[in-house]
Design a protein around this motif. Sequence first.
Motif, PDB file in Angstrom:
ATOM      1  N   GLN A   1     -11.275 -15.874   8.636  1.00 43.90           N
ATOM      2  CA  GLN A   1     -10.069 -16.231   9.386  1.00 43.90           C
ATOM      3  C   GLN A   1      -8.863 -16.321   8.456  1.00 43.90           C
ATOM      4  N   LYS A   2      -9.076 -16.831   7.258  1.00 41.93           N
ATOM      5  CA  LYS A   2      -7.978 -16.913   6.274  1.00 41.93           C
ATOM      6  C   LYS A   2      -7.521 -15.513   5.876  1.00 41.93           C
ATOM      7  N   VAL A   3      -8.483 -14.619   5.643  1.00 42.76           N
ATOM      8  CA  VAL A   3      -8.152 -13.251   5.254  1.00 42.76           C
ATOM      9  C   VAL A   3      -7.335 -12.579   6.354  1.00 42.76           C
ATOM     10  N   ILE A   4      -7.757 -12.740   7.601  1.00 47.19           N
ATOM     11  CA  ILE A   4      -7.047 -12.137   8.737  1.00 47.19           C
ATOM     12  C   ILE A   4      -5.617 -12.660   8.803  1.00 47.19           C
ATOM     13  N   LYS A   5      -5.462 -13.970   8.675  1.00 47.21           N
ATOM     14  CA  LYS A   5      -4.131 -14.586   8.751  1.00 47.21           C
ATOM     15  C   LYS A   5      -3.226 -14.079   7.633  1.00 47.21           C
ATOM     16  N   TYR A   6      -3.769 -14.017   6.416  1.00 43.06           N
ATOM     17  CA  TYR A   6      -2.967 -13.533   5.290  1.00 43.06           C
ATOM     18  C   TYR A   6      -2.571 -12.075   5.510  1.00 43.06           C
ATOM     19  N   TRP A   7      -3.538 -11.289   5.948  1.00 41.86           N
ATOM     20  CA  TRP A   7      -3.287  -9.859   6.185  1.00 41.86           C
ATOM     21  C   TRP A   7      -2.177  -9.689   7.218  1.00 41.86           C
ATOM     22  N   ARG A   8      -2.265 -10.403   8.301  1.00 41.35           N
ATOM     23  CA  ARG A   8      -1.317 -10.250   9.412  1.00 41.35           C
ATOM     24  C   ARG A   8       0.058 -10.847   9.094  1.00 41.35           C
ATOM     25  N   ASP A   9       0.071 -12.061   8.526  1.00 41.06           N
ATOM     26  CA  ASP A   9       1.318 -12.819   8.427  1.00 41.06           C
ATOM     27  C   ASP A   9       2.031 -12.670   7.092  1.00 41.06           C
ATOM     28  N   GLU A  10       1.312 -12.306   6.039  1.00 39.34           N
ATOM     29  CA  GLU A  10       1.944 -12.199   4.720  1.00 39.34           C
ATOM     30  C   GLU A  10       1.902 -10.790   4.140  1.00 39.34           C
ATOM     31  N   TYR A  11       0.775 -10.109   4.294  1.00 36.55           N
ATOM     32  CA  TYR A  11       0.647  -8.777   3.692  1.00 36.55           C
ATOM     33  C   TYR A  11       1.398  -7.722   4.496  1.00 36.55           C
ATOM     34  N   LEU A  12       1.133  -7.616   5.796  1.00 34.63           N
ATOM     35  CA  LEU A  12       1.741  -6.542   6.587  1.00 34.63           C
ATOM     36  C   LEU A  12       3.262  -6.615   6.667  1.00 34.63           C
ATOM     37  N   PRO A  13       3.882  -7.807   6.710  1.00 35.31           N
ATOM     38  CA  PRO A  13       5.346  -7.831   6.713  1.00 35.31           C
ATOM     39  C   PRO A  13       5.964  -7.196   5.466  1.00 35.31           C
ATOM     40  N   LYS A  14       5.242  -7.108   4.380  1.00 39.41           N
ATOM     41  CA  LYS A  14       5.765  -6.461   3.170  1.00 39.41           C
ATOM     42  C   LYS A  14       5.065  -5.116   2.927  1.00 39.41           C
ATOM     43  N   TRP A  15       4.550  -4.494   3.986  1.00 39.20           N
ATOM     44  CA  TRP A  15       3.788  -3.274   3.829  1.00 39.20           C
ATOM     45  C   TRP A  15       4.596  -2.159   3.169  1.00 39.20           C
ATOM     46  N   ARG A  16       5.866  -2.007   3.512  1.00 41.92           N
ATOM     47  CA  ARG A  16       6.646  -0.923   2.917  1.00 41.92           C
ATOM     48  C   ARG A  16       6.746  -1.080   1.399  1.00 41.92           C
ATOM     49  N   ALA A  17       6.780  -2.312   0.915  1.00 39.25           N
ATOM     50  CA  ALA A  17       6.773  -2.536  -0.532  1.00 39.25           C
ATOM     51  C   ALA A  17       5.410  -2.176  -1.124  1.00 39.25           C
ATOM     52  N   ARG A  18       4.333  -2.510  -0.393  1.00 37.76           N
ATOM     53  CA  ARG A  18       2.995  -2.145  -0.866  1.00 37.76           C
ATOM     54  C   ARG A  18       2.824  -0.626  -0.859  1.00 37.76           C
ATOM     55  N   GLU A  19       3.406   0.023   0.150  1.00 38.06           N
ATOM     56  CA  GLU A  19       3.345   1.472   0.234  1.00 38.06           C
ATOM     57  C   GLU A  19       4.025   2.106  -0.975  1.00 38.06           C
ATOM     58  N   LEU A  20       5.176   1.574  -1.336  1.00 37.35           N
ATOM     59  CA  LEU A  20       5.868   2.070  -2.531  1.00 37.35           C
ATOM     60  C   LEU A  20       5.027   1.843  -3.779  1.00 37.35           C
ATOM     61  N   PHE A  21       4.366   0.704  -3.842  1.00 34.92           N
ATOM     62  CA  PHE A  21       3.506   0.406  -4.994  1.00 34.92           C
ATOM     63  C   PHE A  21       2.364   1.418  -5.090  1.00 34.92           C
ATOM     64  N   LEU A  22       1.734   1.718  -3.970  1.00 38.17           N
ATOM     65  CA  LEU A  22       0.610   2.653  -3.985  1.00 38.17           C
ATOM     66  C   LEU A  22       1.051   4.055  -4.404  1.00 38.17           C
ATOM     67  N   TRP A  23       2.308   4.379  -4.144  1.00 42.80           N
ATOM     68  CA  TRP A  23       2.799   5.703  -4.498  1.00 42.80           C
ATOM     69  C   TRP A  23       3.635   5.692  -5.773  1.00 42.80           C
ATOM     70  N   LYS A  24       3.463   4.664  -6.598  1.00 35.90           N
ATOM     71  CA  LYS A  24       4.270   4.545  -7.815  1.00 35.90           C
ATOM     72  C   LYS A  24       3.954   5.631  -8.834  1.00 35.90           C
ATOM     73  N   TRP A  25       2.723   6.135  -8.828  1.00 39.76           N
ATOM     74  CA  TRP A  25       2.351   7.223  -9.731  1.00 39.76           C
ATOM     75  C   TRP A  25       2.518   8.555  -9.006  1.00 39.76           C
TER      76      TRP A  25
END
Length: 462
Positions: free
Chosen positions: A99-123
């Motif tokens: 439940q903690k993982v789901i909450k973090y994924w939904r409420d903290e990780y996905l709102p910054k997804w575009r930044a994570r996307e940029l990170f994944l494509w940094k190379w």
Amino acid sequence: MGFLCRAALAIFVVFVAFSVYKLREFSKPIEAPKLDLDEYWGPGNKADYKENTEVVGNRIFFPEEVIENLKKDLNRTFEFQAPLEGIGFEYGFNTVYLQKVIKYWRDEYLPKWRARELFLWKWPHFTTDIQGLRIHYIHTRYDDPPKGKKVFPLLLLHGWPGSIREFYDMIPLLVDNADSKYAFEIVVPSLPGYGWSQGSAKPGLGPAKIAVIFRNLMFRLGYKKFFIQGGDWGSTIGSNIATLFPDAVLGYHSNMCIANGFSAMIKKTIASYYPKSFIPEGYEDFFFPLSEKFKHVIEESGYLHIQATKPDTIGAALTHNPVGLAAYILEKFSTWTNKDYKKLSDGGLEKRFTLEALLDNIMIYYLTNSITTSQRLYAENFTLRELALQLDRIQTNVPTGCARFKYDLLHDLDWALKDKYTNLIQSTYHKVGGHFAAFEVPEVLYKDFIEFVEKVVKLYNL
């Protein structure tokens, strides 16, 4: 001694002699097979296929609708069964922590997804067609080679349930480390059927045939000789490249060194009675007691039996099921990092990793819908077709380095490894780290790899 006793003794001696003879025959090295370097794995007929050898810069953008749909899936009300009292991860993923993982994924990780996307494509990311499949890879190349450094090509290979994300903290060390005498032009492919690499349309694409694809990839990029580093499937595939194409490999370095076969089992059994004769002092617990190690492997290999027999069934259960996918994959990052973490209610996941990094890896599987195609590799590895190649009986003569991390799933003795890897020039032991060494302890793995490169350079005056 009576006649019957003498006859029984004679029969026993003959039996032992015959068994020894057959064991030697069975374990005797054989010649490497000649594999088809152009075997076609794409859909339809090879006759209708014309390979496009162009290398294309690749950057995939996922529409906002995809991310919003994921948020909706994570926003459902989940009525999980509560874990048993006093239980951590012993029965699998603890649903309270899930439940903690789901909450973090939904409420903290996905709102910054575009930044994570940029990170994944940094190379720099690329794709190219090889043998009917669109193969994805990271590739760093120097416009101006660093002064005073020796530059070598390096093929980095991941495994399951990892991805190219495992190497993100190791890549800067390999490319930009000012303190090293060496720099590397790295190629980090997604295995076929993993992430952005297309999965096979035909049965038979096992580790040996993937070795052909990656040999062809390196040649296409202009690298006729290169180093290899890998763990998990990356270790198996890297070993196969070194075995089948030794002239193309400067050195093979693995953080999961395995010796398969009956003779390896016999040697490990013998060593269990005299460990100090075969293992550096202080590292006996990497291998023994055998009963404990065997029990651990049995406990952790249930997934393997499913994926080696019915990968599409478990794949269907996990496809477009983000919560199930996360639980299934993240559980491996718990107990494969340290078996004792299963006693913890959070699986110890945040002891060695961040949830952000772990979810990067989950997102690659989820967004590319590659869980089923990734799991098929297990089924292909255990076919009679793949086993008939007998690659474990073909000696690998290229320089080999073995880095053992204490909490990995299993280890093998140098005594057994040298039957396969005749040029084992480095064998090390690390009391920290588990199965995902590049992801968990990148600096330790990097240092071990550099020490191996140093030995190869001196040995062959590169």
